[in-house]
Design a protein around this motif. Sequence first.
Motif, mmCIF file in Angstrom:
data_model
loop_
_atom_site.group_PDB
_atom_site.id
_atom_site.type_symbol
_atom_site.label_atom_id
_atom_site.label_comp_id
_atom_site.label_asym_id
_atom_site.label_seq_id
_atom_site.Cartn_x
_atom_site.Cartn_y
_atom_site.Cartn_z
ATOM 1 N N GLY A 41 -1.865 -3.710 -1.988
ATOM 2 C CA GLY A 41 -2.160 -4.740 -0.792
ATOM 3 C C GLY A 41 -3.701 -4.165 -1.021
ATOM 4 O O GLY A 41 -4.002 -3.460 -1.673
ATOM 5 N N ARG A 42 -4.315 -4.367 0.416
ATOM 6 C CA ARG A 42 -6.031 -4.533 0.300
ATOM 7 C C ARG A 42 -6.067 -3.566 0.739
ATOM 8 O O ARG A 42 -5.629 -3.218 1.986
ATOM 9 C CB ARG A 42 -5.954 -6.538 0.624
ATOM 10 N N GLY A 47 -14.339 -3.321 7.072
ATOM 11 C CA GLY A 47 -14.247 -4.342 7.183
ATOM 12 C C GLY A 47 -15.207 -4.998 7.381
ATOM 13 O O GLY A 47 -15.675 -6.404 7.262
ATOM 14 N N LEU A 48 -16.421 -4.315 6.035
ATOM 15 C CA LEU A 48 -17.143 -4.325 5.461
ATOM 16 C C LEU A 48 -16.415 -4.862 3.409
ATOM 17 O O LEU A 48 -17.281 -6.240 2.554
ATOM 18 C CB LEU A 48 -18.111 -3.895 5.589
ATOM 19 N N ALA A 49 -16.147 -4.261 2.909
ATOM 20 C CA ALA A 49 -15.265 -4.487 1.705
ATOM 21 C C ALA A 49 -14.304 -3.929 1.308
ATOM 22 O O ALA A 49 -13.210 -3.260 2.679
ATOM 23 C CB ALA A 49 -16.706 -3.010 0.834
ATOM 24 N N PHE A 50 -13.996 -4.136 -0.275
ATOM 25 C CA PHE A 50 -12.610 -3.721 -0.257
ATOM 26 C C PHE A 50 -12.115 -3.543 -1.559
ATOM 27 O O PHE A 50 -13.080 -3.954 -2.389
ATOM 28 C CB PHE A 50 -11.546 -5.213 0.112
ATOM 29 N N CYS A 51 -10.967 -2.516 -2.193
ATOM 30 C CA CYS A 51 -10.227 -2.619 -3.355
ATOM 31 C C CYS A 51 -9.299 -2.662 -2.997
ATOM 32 O O CYS A 51 -7.986 -3.317 -1.580
ATOM 33 C CB CYS A 51 -10.362 -1.141 -3.565
ATOM 34 N N THR A 52 -8.092 -2.182 -4.359
ATOM 35 C CA THR A 52 -6.529 -2.802 -4.195
ATOM 36 C C THR A 52 -6.179 -1.377 -4.266
ATOM 37 O O THR A 52 -6.747 -0.588 -5.041
ATOM 38 C CB THR A 52 -6.262 -3.023 -5.540
ATOM 39 N N GLY A 53 -5.235 -0.895 -3.827
ATOM 40 C CA GLY A 53 -4.437 -0.362 -3.574
ATOM 41 C C GLY A 53 -3.240 0.008 -3.772
ATOM 42 O O GLY A 53 -2.539 -1.309 -4.051
ATOM 43 N N LEU A 60 1.745 6.862 1.144
ATOM 44 C CA LEU A 60 1.254 7.695 -0.050
ATOM 45 C C LEU A 60 0.582 5.853 -0.193
ATOM 46 O O LEU A 60 1.258 5.333 -1.348
ATOM 47 C CB LEU A 60 1.528 8.447 -1.421
ATOM 48 N N VAL A 61 -0.531 5.934 -0.863
ATOM 49 C CA VAL A 61 -1.622 4.840 -1.599
ATOM 50 C C VAL A 61 -2.264 5.131 -2.863
ATOM 51 O O VAL A 61 -2.702 5.762 -2.385
ATOM 52 C CB VAL A 61 -2.042 3.953 -0.614
ATOM 53 N N LEU A 62 -2.095 4.593 -3.758
ATOM 54 C CA LEU A 62 -2.930 5.134 -4.890
ATOM 55 C C LEU A 62 -3.247 4.148 -5.017
ATOM 56 O O LEU A 62 -3.913 2.627 -5.025
ATOM 57 C CB LEU A 62 -1.715 5.044 -6.382
ATOM 58 N N THR A 63 -4.787 4.701 -5.444
ATOM 59 C CA THR A 63 -5.881 3.910 -5.581
ATOM 60 C C THR A 63 -6.932 4.598 -6.912
ATOM 61 O O THR A 63 -6.526 5.567 -7.308
ATOM 62 C CB THR A 63 -6.940 3.223 -4.964
ATOM 63 N N ALA A 64 -8.392 3.743 -6.979
ATOM 64 C CA ALA A 64 -9.673 4.577 -8.010
ATOM 65 C C ALA A 64 -10.659 5.575 -6.824
ATOM 66 O O ALA A 64 -10.935 5.154 -5.471
ATOM 67 C CB ALA A 64 -10.421 3.067 -8.042
ATOM 68 N N ALA A 65 -10.994 6.343 -7.186
ATOM 69 C CA ALA A 65 -11.412 7.581 -6.455
ATOM 70 C C ALA A 65 -12.837 6.206 -6.386
ATOM 71 O O ALA A 65 -13.139 6.653 -4.849
ATOM 72 C CB ALA A 65 -11.617 8.349 -7.143
ATOM 73 N N HIS A 66 -13.573 6.231 -6.969
ATOM 74 C CA HIS A 66 -15.178 5.668 -6.947
ATOM 75 C C HIS A 66 -15.034 4.431 -5.034
ATOM 76 O O HIS A 66 -15.452 4.182 -4.624
ATOM 77 C CB HIS A 66 -15.317 4.435 -7.952
ATOM 78 N N CYS A 67 -13.554 4.053 -4.771
ATOM 79 C CA CYS A 67 -13.815 3.055 -3.435
ATOM 80 C C CYS A 67 -14.028 4.038 -2.810
ATOM 81 O O CYS A 67 -14.184 3.458 -1.344
ATOM 82 C CB CYS A 67 -12.060 2.925 -4.001
ATOM 83 N N LEU A 68 -13.966 5.166 -2.845
ATOM 84 C CA LEU A 68 -14.245 6.407 -1.843
ATOM 85 C C LEU A 68 -15.218 6.542 -1.537
ATOM 86 O O LEU A 68 -15.974 7.744 -0.487
ATOM 87 C CB LEU A 68 -12.743 7.858 -1.268
ATOM 88 N N TYR A 69 -16.161 5.653 -2.643
ATOM 89 C CA TYR A 69 -18.120 5.783 -2.283
ATOM 90 C C TYR A 69 -18.517 4.947 -1.918
ATOM 91 O O TYR A 69 -18.434 3.464 -2.107
ATOM 92 C CB TYR A 69 -18.766 7.028 -3.280
#
Length: 273
Positions: A41-42, A47-53, A60-69
């Motif tokens: 999912g996205r 509401g301004l940017a996005f990553c993939t998870g 639980l959703v797995l994603t990259a840590a840098h998406c949280l900064y």
Amino acid sequence: MPFRLSALLLLLTLALPLQAQDTRLERLDTGDASRGWEGVGRLDIGGLAFCTGALVAPNLVLTAAHCLYQRDTGARIDPETIQFLAGMRNGRASAYRQVRRAVTHPDYVYADAVSTERVRNDLALLELYQPIRNTEVTPFQTDMRPTAGDKVAIVSYAFDRSEAPSLQEICDVIARQKGILVTSCDVDYGSSGAPIFSFSSGVPRIVSVVSAKAEVEGSRVALGTALEEPLAVLKAALAAGQGYGLPEAPRSSRITVGGGRRDIGAKFIRPPE
């Protein structure tokens, strides 16, 4: 002989403003095409940017840590401003969930300097307020990372394909070195956190997560994080109740090429402004 990254231009694929253009990848924008991939999912961030998870458990959703900064300040993003849109395509998702809390790998450091260590530990788990109990959205299992020469696939959103995920069914694993998976997968901004799949067991299993895109001798590659042990660390942190009110991001000094035992011969350059 171990693979050596020479003259590597490493660009962190942090989320960019939402937009959509045509893509040359296989677009999963119909029910038939996207069937089985709804667990990807996205992640809409404020509401301004996005990553993939990708869903790895009902909650639980797995994603990259840098998406949280935040890219400009380095401050952590409030997890409650992040929404997971499972199977998002053409303006609709199979399930919508708000994020309750998040944990990043304890050894991950978000800083201006780009390093192999930063990529290797670029992993995060997001806990949803409510689990997804939808028969169309099935969590993915994980597996051991593949070795050089193996085939993998990737499903991701990106700035030129933000309204539907795209599948690159066959990528090559170029190398596995220093905890980093180097693949020929095609990624772009927004693909951060996208799952890299192996089909060795007969079903798609997540073996890595996209951390960055890079160039090696003029060829585009995708860099994936380690998964097996780091994922266990993140699950243990959530089970211990960690992740509420994430502390401010730690900082680190710039890494000089050729210094220290962690060097893999890479030339790291700051991302363009």
